[in-house]
Design a protein around this motif. Sequence first.
Motif, mmCIF file in Angstrom:
data_model
loop_
_atom_site.group_PDB
_atom_site.id
_atom_site.type_symbol
_atom_site.label_atom_id
_atom_site.label_comp_id
_atom_site.label_asym_id
_atom_site.label_seq_id
_atom_site.Cartn_x
_atom_site.Cartn_y
_atom_site.Cartn_z
ATOM 1 N N THR A 150 1.862 -4.987 -3.935
ATOM 2 C CA THR A 150 1.008 -5.033 -5.126
ATOM 3 C C THR A 150 -0.458 -5.053 -4.741
ATOM 4 O O THR A 150 -1.299 -4.577 -5.504
ATOM 5 C CB THR A 150 1.290 -6.298 -5.965
ATOM 6 O OG1 THR A 150 2.633 -6.683 -5.838
ATOM 7 C CG2 THR A 150 1.018 -6.062 -7.406
ATOM 8 N N THR A 151 -0.772 -5.589 -3.593
ATOM 9 C CA THR A 151 -2.169 -5.636 -3.154
ATOM 10 C C THR A 151 -2.562 -4.360 -2.426
ATOM 11 O O THR A 151 -3.589 -3.747 -2.742
ATOM 12 C CB THR A 151 -2.387 -6.838 -2.209
ATOM 13 O OG1 THR A 151 -1.985 -8.015 -2.893
ATOM 14 C CG2 THR A 151 -3.834 -6.942 -1.794
ATOM 15 N N LEU A 152 -1.758 -3.941 -1.459
ATOM 16 C CA LEU A 152 -2.143 -2.805 -0.619
ATOM 17 C C LEU A 152 -1.935 -1.454 -1.298
ATOM 18 O O LEU A 152 -2.603 -0.488 -0.947
ATOM 19 C CB LEU A 152 -1.392 -2.856 0.707
ATOM 20 C CG LEU A 152 -1.764 -4.039 1.603
ATOM 21 C CD1 LEU A 152 -0.947 -4.016 2.884
ATOM 22 C CD2 LEU A 152 -3.236 -4.036 1.927
ATOM 23 N N GLY A 153 -1.021 -1.362 -2.261
ATOM 24 C CA GLY A 153 -0.827 -0.099 -2.991
ATOM 25 C C GLY A 153 -2.084 0.313 -3.748
ATOM 26 O O GLY A 153 -2.617 1.409 -3.530
ATOM 27 N N PRO A 154 -2.607 -0.541 -4.641
ATOM 28 C CA PRO A 154 -3.839 -0.177 -5.347
ATOM 29 C C PRO A 154 -5.056 -0.034 -4.425
ATOM 30 O O PRO A 154 -5.917 0.810 -4.671
ATOM 31 C CB PRO A 154 -4.054 -1.326 -6.330
ATOM 32 C CG PRO A 154 -2.697 -1.895 -6.538
ATOM 33 C CD PRO A 154 -1.982 -1.722 -5.237
ATOM 34 N N LEU A 155 -5.126 -0.859 -3.377
ATOM 35 C CA LEU A 155 -6.240 -0.697 -2.432
ATOM 36 C C LEU A 155 -6.187 0.662 -1.753
ATOM 37 O O LEU A 155 -7.205 1.326 -1.569
ATOM 38 C CB LEU A 155 -6.223 -1.808 -1.386
ATOM 39 C CG LEU A 155 -6.711 -3.184 -1.848
ATOM 40 C CD1 LEU A 155 -6.537 -4.206 -0.730
ATOM 41 C CD2 LEU A 155 -8.147 -3.123 -2.290
ATOM 42 N N GLY A 156 -4.969 1.074 -1.361
ATOM 43 C CA GLY A 156 -4.809 2.400 -0.760
ATOM 44 C C GLY A 156 -5.140 3.502 -1.742
ATOM 45 O O GLY A 156 -5.737 4.516 -1.383
ATOM 46 N N ALA A 157 -4.752 3.323 -3.009
ATOM 47 C CA ALA A 157 -5.059 4.331 -4.028
ATOM 48 C C ALA A 157 -6.565 4.462 -4.221
ATOM 49 O O ALA A 157 -7.103 5.568 -4.306
ATOM 50 C CB ALA A 157 -4.388 3.961 -5.350
ATOM 51 N N ALA A 158 -7.260 3.333 -4.286
ATOM 52 C CA ALA A 158 -8.716 3.371 -4.456
ATOM 53 C C ALA A 158 -9.390 4.014 -3.246
ATOM 54 O O ALA A 158 -10.300 4.831 -3.391
ATOM 55 C CB ALA A 158 -9.256 1.963 -4.672
ATOM 56 N N ALA A 159 -8.917 3.653 -2.057
ATOM 57 C CA ALA A 159 -9.504 4.239 -0.846
ATOM 58 C C ALA A 159 -9.232 5.734 -0.784
ATOM 59 O O ALA A 159 -10.107 6.530 -0.438
ATOM 60 C CB ALA A 159 -8.948 3.545 0.393
ATOM 61 N N GLY A 160 -8.009 6.138 -1.117
ATOM 62 C CA GLY A 160 -7.677 7.559 -1.092
ATOM 63 C C GLY A 160 -8.484 8.363 -2.082
ATOM 64 O O GLY A 160 -8.929 9.473 -1.788
ATOM 65 N N ALA A 161 -8.691 7.826 -3.284
ATOM 66 C CA ALA A 161 -9.441 8.552 -4.305
ATOM 67 C C ALA A 161 -10.921 8.637 -3.972
ATOM 68 O O ALA A 161 -11.578 9.629 -4.283
ATOM 69 C CB ALA A 161 -9.252 7.877 -5.660
ATOM 70 N N LYS A 162 -11.468 7.622 -3.337
ATOM 71 C CA LYS A 162 -12.897 7.584 -3.063
ATOM 72 C C LYS A 162 -13.292 8.236 -1.740
ATOM 73 O O LYS A 162 -14.253 8.988 -1.668
ATOM 74 C CB LYS A 162 -13.388 6.138 -3.023
ATOM 75 C CG LYS A 162 -13.856 5.603 -4.333
ATOM 76 C CD LYS A 162 -15.089 6.308 -4.762
ATOM 77 C CE LYS A 162 -15.794 5.522 -5.837
ATOM 78 N NZ LYS A 162 -16.670 6.331 -6.607
ATOM 79 N N LEU A 163 -12.545 7.926 -0.681
ATOM 80 C CA LEU A 163 -12.996 8.298 0.657
ATOM 81 C C LEU A 163 -12.591 9.693 1.097
ATOM 82 O O LEU A 163 -13.352 10.375 1.757
ATOM 83 C CB LEU A 163 -12.468 7.279 1.676
ATOM 84 C CG LEU A 163 -12.942 5.840 1.475
ATOM 85 C CD1 LEU A 163 -12.298 4.943 2.511
ATOM 86 C CD2 LEU A 163 -14.446 5.758 1.563
ATOM 87 N N PHE A 164 -11.392 10.105 0.782
ATOM 88 C CA PHE A 164 -10.860 11.331 1.352
ATOM 89 C C PHE A 164 -10.977 12.474 0.373
ATOM 90 O O PHE A 164 -10.013 12.928 -0.195
ATOM 91 C CB PHE A 164 -9.412 11.129 1.799
ATOM 92 C CG PHE A 164 -9.270 10.016 2.775
ATOM 93 C CD1 PHE A 164 -9.769 10.148 4.054
ATOM 94 C CD2 PHE A 164 -8.689 8.820 2.422
ATOM 95 C CE1 PHE A 164 -9.671 9.114 4.961
ATOM 96 C CE2 PHE A 164 -8.579 7.781 3.322
ATOM 97 C CZ PHE A 164 -9.072 7.933 4.594
ATOM 98 N N LYS A 165 -12.187 12.950 0.196
ATOM 99 C CA LYS A 165 -12.420 14.074 -0.705
ATOM 100 C C LYS A 165 -12.259 15.354 0.081
ATOM 101 O O LYS A 165 -12.780 15.503 1.166
ATOM 102 C CB LYS A 165 -13.809 13.992 -1.317
ATOM 103 C CG LYS A 165 -13.939 12.796 -2.234
ATOM 104 C CD LYS A 165 -15.223 12.825 -2.974
ATOM 105 C CE LYS A 165 -15.245 11.625 -3.904
ATOM 106 N NZ LYS A 165 -16.392 11.609 -4.750
ATOM 107 N N GLY A 166 -11.531 16.304 -0.494
ATOM 108 C CA GLY A 166 -11.287 17.581 0.170
ATOM 109 C C GLY A 166 -12.440 18.546 -0.056
ATOM 110 O O GLY A 166 -13.586 18.160 -0.268
ATOM 111 N N LYS A 167 -12.123 19.832 -0.055
ATOM 112 C CA LYS A 167 -13.125 20.853 -0.273
ATOM 113 C C LYS A 167 -13.647 20.763 -1.700
ATOM 114 O O LYS A 167 -12.913 20.488 -2.623
ATOM 115 C CB LYS A 167 -12.511 22.238 -0.060
ATOM 116 C CG LYS A 167 -12.229 22.565 1.379
ATOM 117 C CD LYS A 167 -11.521 23.882 1.550
ATOM 118 C CE LYS A 167 -12.034 24.981 0.680
ATOM 119 N NZ LYS A 167 -11.370 26.263 0.876
ATOM 120 N N THR A 168 -14.923 21.011 -1.858
ATOM 121 C CA THR A 168 -15.504 21.029 -3.195
ATOM 122 C C THR A 168 -15.772 22.459 -3.589
ATOM 123 O O THR A 168 -16.029 23.323 -2.733
ATOM 124 C CB THR A 168 -16.813 20.217 -3.251
ATOM 125 O OG1 THR A 168 -17.722 20.747 -2.289
ATOM 126 C CG2 THR A 168 -16.568 18.761 -2.965
#
Length: 175
Positions: A150-168
């Motif tokens: 419950t803690t690491l799932g949403p943290l991973g989701a937030a990190a994935g959405a913010k940090l790992f942006k692909g091609k624009t």
Amino acid sequence: MSPLPAVSDPQIKPPQSRSPPPPPGRDAPSGGGPGAGTGRDGAAPAPAPAPAPVPVPVRLGGQAAMENTVKRAAVGAAVGVGVALVGIPAGIWVLGFTGTGIAAGSVAAKMMSAAAIANNGGVAAGSVVSVLQSIGAAGFSLGSKIGLTTTLGPLGAAAGAKLFKGKTTPGDKHK
């Protein structure tokens, strides 16, 4: 949710308008007098009609960006849950806290030795060493697994959405 408006890509140029070809059986006007350029009097035949314009694809900039964000968040959540259920227990095992006890010569053995020296020969209940030894021997309890996911799932989701942006694409808005 209402559909997002279509946003055209500025790099794609719209097709130029062309006049429609003359109907079949009629000669195209050539401006050279009667019968000039029609091919009937031996002159060069009229050029073939131009092909129909190709439709221009329209990109939905906002919708595509949102879909990419959702995909990145889902991957990040999966990584967070994987770390909670597999990575942490594997890391504890690598340190030397195994199902059969503390492995000789491991980091866990050094930690236990330092804890015993600090506590006059014993390891205190509730200390880091005793908790890791318990996890290494029995694994996480169900409550711990639920808490970690419950803690690491949403943290991973937030990190994935913010940090790992692909091609624009040119239509993406920069913040």
